[in-house]
Design a protein around this motif. Structure first.
Motif, short mmCIF file in Angstrom:
data_model
loop_
_atom_site.label_atom_id
_atom_site.label_comp_id
_atom_site.label_asym_id
_atom_site.label_seq_id
_atom_site.Cartn_x
_atom_site.Cartn_y
_atom_site.Cartn_z
N ASN A 253 0.81 -1.22 0.00
CA ASN A 253 0.00 0.00 0.00
C ASN A 253 0.84 1.27 0.00
OD1 ASN A 253 -2.32 -1.53 0.05
ND2 ASN A 253 -2.62 -1.36 2.25
N ARG A 254 2.03 1.18 0.57
CA ARG A 254 2.96 2.31 0.59
C ARG A 254 4.33 1.80 0.16
NH1 ARG A 254 1.23 6.71 3.56
NH2 ARG A 254 3.39 7.43 3.77
N PRO A 255 5.08 2.61 -0.56
CA PRO A 255 6.44 2.19 -0.90
C PRO A 255 7.34 2.22 0.33
CG PRO A 255 6.04 4.44 -1.64
CD PRO A 255 4.73 3.92 -1.14
N VAL A 256 8.45 1.53 0.24
CA VAL A 256 9.44 1.55 1.30
C VAL A 256 10.11 2.92 1.33
CG1 VAL A 256 11.74 0.70 1.93
CG2 VAL A 256 9.91 -0.92 1.42
N ASP A 257 10.12 3.54 2.51
CA ASP A 257 10.84 4.79 2.76
C ASP A 257 12.14 4.39 3.47
OD1 ASP A 257 11.89 7.05 4.19
OD2 ASP A 257 9.98 8.08 3.95
N TYR A 258 13.28 4.58 2.82
CA TYR A 258 14.53 4.09 3.37
C TYR A 258 14.89 4.76 4.69
CZ TYR A 258 15.72 1.05 -0.53
OH TYR A 258 15.73 0.02 -1.43
N ALA A 259 14.50 6.00 4.89
CA ALA A 259 14.77 6.65 6.16
C ALA A 259 13.93 6.04 7.27
CB ALA A 259 14.50 8.15 6.07
N ALA A 260 12.67 5.75 6.98
CA ALA A 260 11.79 5.14 7.99
C ALA A 260 12.28 3.73 8.34
CB ALA A 260 10.36 5.09 7.47
N ILE A 261 12.74 2.98 7.35
CA ILE A 261 13.27 1.64 7.60
C ILE A 261 14.52 1.72 8.46
CG2 ILE A 261 14.37 -0.35 6.52
CD1 ILE A 261 11.31 -0.29 6.28
N ALA A 262 15.42 2.66 8.14
CA ALA A 262 16.64 2.80 8.94
C ALA A 262 16.32 3.20 10.37
CB ALA A 262 17.56 3.84 8.29
N ALA A 263 15.35 4.08 10.55
CA ALA A 263 14.96 4.48 11.91
C ALA A 263 14.39 3.29 12.68
CB ALA A 263 13.94 5.61 11.85
N HIS A 264 13.61 2.47 12.00
CA HIS A 264 13.04 1.29 12.65
C HIS A 264 14.13 0.29 13.03
CE1 HIS A 264 10.25 -1.94 13.58
NE2 HIS A 264 10.91 -2.72 12.73
N LEU A 265 15.11 0.09 12.15
CA LEU A 265 16.19 -0.84 12.45
C LEU A 265 17.10 -0.32 13.56
CD1 LEU A 265 17.10 -2.07 8.86
CD2 LEU A 265 16.12 -3.43 10.72
N ARG A 266 17.25 0.98 13.64
CA ARG A 266 18.02 1.54 14.76
C ARG A 266 17.29 1.29 16.08
NH1 ARG A 266 21.87 5.35 16.12
NH2 ARG A 266 22.30 5.89 13.94
#
Length: 326
Positions: A253-266
């Motif tokens: 439904n939404r594309p991957v936002d690389y900043a949001a993914i990095a924040a989640h992994l942090r």
């Protein structure tokens, strides 16, 4: 139902066959796999025809008696094989289908390379009516040719077909490897074109993940779909009355936002991110038509995708296999 499947031994094909064979709604259906170099696992509901999809006689034999044809076989940047599969193969499949007295539906799985995915800029969400703007290369060209051929068979011969256009297909730990700076990287980008070998080695040693930035300097947004969601979309389109002669974008439904993914992994795994400029463009593959007309809903969002990839543990009998590089 007798369903002919090309690409049955690939990433999507294996998941789809398991999905269909385990669903009581399709009990009694037969799946016929057209295989070239590999073979599907033995099953009482599955039969196999071996041969080249570029051979007209082989394709006619494979289509004979079928009610449905699902074309998923594909080739990346190999011009000769891509033309055999996507031009000759598609043509012979369509010819055999249109002249068959049993044929009911032709389904094609295409890719967002037909609209350029992150290599071409769009000023609005990419919908099914957006202009096809493939990036350079035979793979993207092959998907445009497949989509156009299918549409022409609607116009010229009135066949019943459906095209599902998918972005980068993920399974198991694919997405974790897509974020790797190491030699285990899956797909892209080509780090050597964006950062120095020394920076890449350092990021890998430090366990960092990329925060890709688009051509404007904003966090890149790129479209993905989990393989199980694509399989569900195919099942949803089978004999669906609102799928007739339609093109559907099937993506999260939404594309991957690389900043949001990095924040989640942090936050979840203590992994630091590193910002990397790219020439890519942020695009949004709009899936609202598929959700509305097919009653289909993807089960994976970006956070579930990354969590599942990082949590996946491979068993000894589950070696990592790259079907094709991205």
């Amino acid at each position: 139902m007798l369903l002919l499947v090309t690409g049955a031994t690939g990433k999507v094909g294996q998941v789809l066959l398991e999905r269909l064979l385990g669903d009581p709604r399709w009990a009694g259906a037969t799946i016929r796999a057209l295989c070239h170099n590999r073979a599907v696992a033995a099953h009482p509901w599955v039969e196999t025809i071996h041969g080249s999809i570029a051979d007209a006689d082989t394709v006619r034999q494979a289509v004979a008696g079928c009610t449905h044809v699902l074309h998923m076989a594909t080739v990346k940047e190999d011009a000769r094989q891509a033309m055999d599969v996507s031009v000759k193969g598609m043509f012979w499949l369509l010819e055999a289908f249109r002249t068959s007295p049993t044929a009911r539906q032709f389904l094609l799985v295409s890719g967002d390379c037909a609209v350029g995915h992150c290599f071409v800029a769009y000023d609005e969400p990419v919908t099914e009516t957006s202009e096809r703007r493939p990036y350079p290369g035979v793979y993207a060209l092959s998907k445009v040719l497949e989509e156009v051929m299918l549409e022409q068979y609607y116009i010229q011969y009135g066949i019943n077909g459906c095209c599902l256009r998918a972005p980068w297909i993920m399974e198991k730990d694919d997405f974790r490897h897509a974020l790797s700076f190491g030699p285990d990287q899956f797909g892209g980008p080509d780090w050597d074109t964006l950062i120095s070998p020394a920076d890449r080695a350092r990021h890998h040693a430090e366990g960092k993940v990329p925060v890709l930035l688009d051509s404007r300097g904003d966090p890149l947004k790129r479209n993905f779909i989990h393989v199980t969601d694509l399989a569900e979309a195919i099942v949803s389109a089978l004999d669906h009355p609102r799928a007739s002669r339609q093109l559907f974008n099937v993506a999260m439904n939404r594309p991957v936002d690389y900043a949001a993914i990095a924040a989640h992994l942090r936050a979840s795994r203590g992994l630091a991110g590193v910002r990397i400029r790219t020439p890519f463009h942020s695009n949004w593959l709009d899936n609202s038509k598929a959700r509305q007309l097919l009653d289909w809903e993807p089960g994976y969002d970006p956070i579930r995708l990354v969590d599942a990839a990082f949590a996946y543990q491979r068993a000894a009998d589950d070696p990592r296999k790259v079907w094709y590089a991205g």
